[in-house]
Design an enzyme around this catalytic site. Sequence first.
Site, PDB file in Angstrom:
ATOM      1  N   VAL A  56       9.346 -33.511  40.975  1.00 15.64           N
ATOM      2  CA  VAL A  56      10.764 -33.180  40.984  1.00 15.64           C
ATOM      3  C   VAL A  56      11.401 -33.662  42.284  1.00 15.64           C
ATOM      4  O   VAL A  56      10.733 -33.854  43.296  1.00 15.64           O
ATOM      5  CB  VAL A  56      10.998 -31.669  40.810  1.00 15.64           C
ATOM      6  CG1 VAL A  56      10.266 -31.153  39.581  1.00 15.64           C
ATOM      7  CG2 VAL A  56      10.555 -30.885  42.033  1.00 15.64           C
ATOM      8  N   SER A  57      12.719 -33.850  42.237  1.00 12.15           N
ATOM      9  CA  SER A  57      13.532 -34.179  43.410  1.00 12.15           C
ATOM     10  C   SER A  57      12.999 -35.438  44.109  1.00 12.15           C
ATOM     11  O   SER A  57      12.818 -36.464  43.468  1.00 12.15           O
ATOM     12  CB  SER A  57      13.602 -32.975  44.346  1.00 12.15           C
ATOM     13  OG  SER A  57      14.609 -33.123  45.316  1.00 12.15           O
ATOM     14  N   ASN A  58      12.718 -35.361  45.412  1.00 10.97           N
ATOM     15  CA  ASN A  58      12.175 -36.533  46.104  1.00 10.97           C
ATOM     16  C   ASN A  58      10.872 -36.995  45.481  1.00 10.97           C
ATOM     17  O   ASN A  58      10.585 -38.197  45.431  1.00 10.97           O
ATOM     18  CB  ASN A  58      11.940 -36.217  47.585  1.00 10.97           C
ATOM     19  CG  ASN A  58      13.204 -36.267  48.405  1.00 10.97           C
ATOM     20  OD1 ASN A  58      14.277 -36.565  47.898  1.00 10.97           O
ATOM     21  ND2 ASN A  58      13.080 -35.978  49.690  1.00 10.97           N
TER      22      ASN A  58
END
Length: 708
Positions: free
Chosen positions: A290-292
Site C-alpha cells: 500500500v501507499s509508497n
Amino acid sequence: MRVTAKVIGAALAAPVMLAASPVLAADPPAFIKGDVRITEFDGVTDDLLTAGLGAAGLQSGTPPALSDPPTAAELRRLAIYNNYRALVDVTTGGGYGTLYGPDVSAAGVPGEGPGMIAGREYLAFAGPASGHVNVSLLVQVPDIFDPDAPCIVTGPSSGSRGVYGAIGTSGEWGLKNGCAVAYTDKGTGTGAHNLGDDTVDLITGERVTADEAGKDSIFTAGINDRKQADYDDETPHRFAFKHAHSENNPEADWGKNVLQSIRFAFWALNEAHPDADIRPGNTVVIASSVSNGGGSSVLAAEQDKQGLIDGVAVSEPNVNPEPGGDFAIKQGEGPPFFDHSKSLYDYTTLLNLYQACANLDNPAAPFNFLGLTAIQQNRCASLAELGLLTSGTLAGQAAEAQEIINDFGILEEQNIVQPSHYWVFVPQAIAVTYANAYGQFSVLERLCGYSFGATTGNSLIPDLGNPDDGVPVPLALAAENALFATSNGIPPTSGVNLINDRAVEGSRETRHSTSPSTGRQDHNIDGNLCLRDLATGVDTVTGEKLRGRQQARHKQILNGIREIRASGDLNGKPAIFVTGRSDAILPPNHTSRAYFGLNRLQEGTDSELRYIEVLNAQHLDAFNQFPGFDNRFIPLHHYFIQALDIMFAHLKDGLPLPPSQVVRTVPRGGPDGGAPDIVEAVNLPAIQQNPAVTDEIRFEGNQVLIPE
C-alpha cells in the site's frame, strides 16, 4: 559470506554462526552484502505475523515492553506491533477480528485462534554496503508454504517505514495464503543517525556507535568527523534520517529494490526447500503493498524485464505518472480536468502552505484542533499580508485557501480529512523529507532552515505562550534505543521533531517558532514558502524566477522527481489499483486516476489494469478508530484484501478480472465516536464482476470517466 541461524524460540536463543557454503544450495544473489540472518519461529512462543503477541496482543493498547537496552527480539516484536497498528483499524467495531486480522482465516472466517504463523525469516542487506545506502530485505517463509504450488507476495514498506512496514497489509495476506512474503524498506526505513552521540541502527534495530557498526548500519550520514562535530557544536542534539539525508534519492530505486526482494525470496525458498525447484516459471508472484509500498511494486512491474512478476494488486499507490499525457479526468458532470499528474512534492508543498488557513473553513472536520486557532489565524493573516490571499476577512481567507487547494485538482471529498493530517504533520513532514531526498542534500545543508531533533514541550498541542517550549534537547535514551521499533522514518516521529533553525527566537520546534518575515507564530511560513519555491522554480510571493543557489536547488529537486516518474507501461501485466476517493495524502487526480489514463495511452485496449475507486474511504485506515472517522469512513483495507484475492484467483485459476468501477460503500453512521459495528453485508458491497453501467470507470475519447 556468513549465515546467522537462530534455533526455534529465537527470543531466547543466541545466534549461531554457520559457514555459508555447507548449508546453502547456492550462494545468495550477488547484490546481498554481509550476513544473511536466518531465524526460525515455532508459532507458539514467537511467530512471523504477530511476533508472539497473537491477535489479542496486536489489538491491545499496551505495547510490548523493552529491556534496557532492548534486545533484537524485543525490538522486532515492538516494530511489528507498531507497524501493524499504524496501517489498519484495530477496533472490533471497525472490522478487526471479523473482516481482517490474524485471527481471520484466508477464507475470511473469524475466530481462527490467535493467528500465530510458524516459519522462517531471512534478513539481509542489499548493497553496496557502504554504511549509508544499505537496503534491508526480509523474506518470510511460512511453514504452510507448499513447494508444489509456490507463491510470493511483495511487501515493500509503506511510507518511510522499516522493513516490517507492510506486515499488516500484504504481509498478513501472503502468510495466511501460504505464500512467501518479500519485504524491503526501499532504502528508507528507520535509519536514524544521532549526530551528537554518533549512534546508529543495526539491521536488527540495536543502537551502537557508527564506528562499531561500520558498514553494517542501516544508515550513517556521509559526512566527515570534523564537519559532524562542527554541525553538532552549532546545532546540538540533531539527527540525520535515512530517507531525507542518504544523498541517494532512494525513491529512484524503489522498483529495483522490490525486484531484488523477489530474487532474494526465490533464493530463500530454494534454501528452505532444497529438494524443490522453485523459479519464476512455476511460481505465482504478486507485486503488492500500500501507499509508497504499492507505488514501489508498480514501478517494479514497469521495470520487470525478467518475468519475475505475474500480477499487481496495490492499494492507494504513491505513483507519480509522467506528466503531459493528452487526456482529461472527468468526475460525474464536472468539467474535464487536464492539469493532472502533479508530483507528490508539488501538491504537498501547496497543501503545506495553505492548509493551516483552510482548516478554518472546515470546523466540523475531525481532529481539527480549533483550540489552536491562533496558528491558523496567523497563517491566514500572513498569507494575506504577502498577497497570496486577497480576501479582507478571516472567513473569506479560509474559504479562498480551500478553493486554491481544490482548484489544484485535490478533490472536495478530502476536505474533511485534511485538517487531521495537517495537525499530525503529514504535509509538513513529506515536504521537508522529500525535498531533501529528491535534491540529494546533505544533513549539513539544513534545507530551508529545517533540522531534526527532540524539543521541550508538546509539539502536537503546543503552548504557544511558553518561551521554554520547543527548545532543542537530547532525545531521551529509552526513546532513542526504541527508534527502530517506534519510528515511521520521517520526522516528526518518536520524539524527533521538525526544528526551524531560522526562527526569531533561535532554533525552535516549528510550531513554537516565530517567522522572521511576518513576526508571527504562523507555523514557519518562511520555511513553507522556501519549500514551495523549490517546487515551482519561482518566488511564490514575487513571482520572479529563482536565482543562484535556490535555482540550483530547484533543478536538483526536479531532476530527482524525473527519476521517480512512472511510465504507465505495465508490460501487459494484470493489475488492480484500489484507492479511496477521500485520500488526503495521495489525491487520485494526480496518482491512481492519472496513472489509469496514462496506462490506457501506453497499452490501449490491451491494458489489463483495473482501477477500483472506493467511496467513503481515505488513506489512513488506522484513523478510522477515532471519533469523526469511525462514522464517516470504511476500511479501504477490506478492498485491498479483495483485490489480492481476485488477482490470486486470476493468476492461479484463470478467473476473470472485474471491470474498473466505483464501489459505493455505506458509512457506519452514528455520532462521532459512537458508530455501530461495521457489517459487511450493510456497509461493504463487494467489487462486482458485472457492475452497473453507472458505476463503471471508463477511458473514452481521451477522457478518464469517473462516475459521481
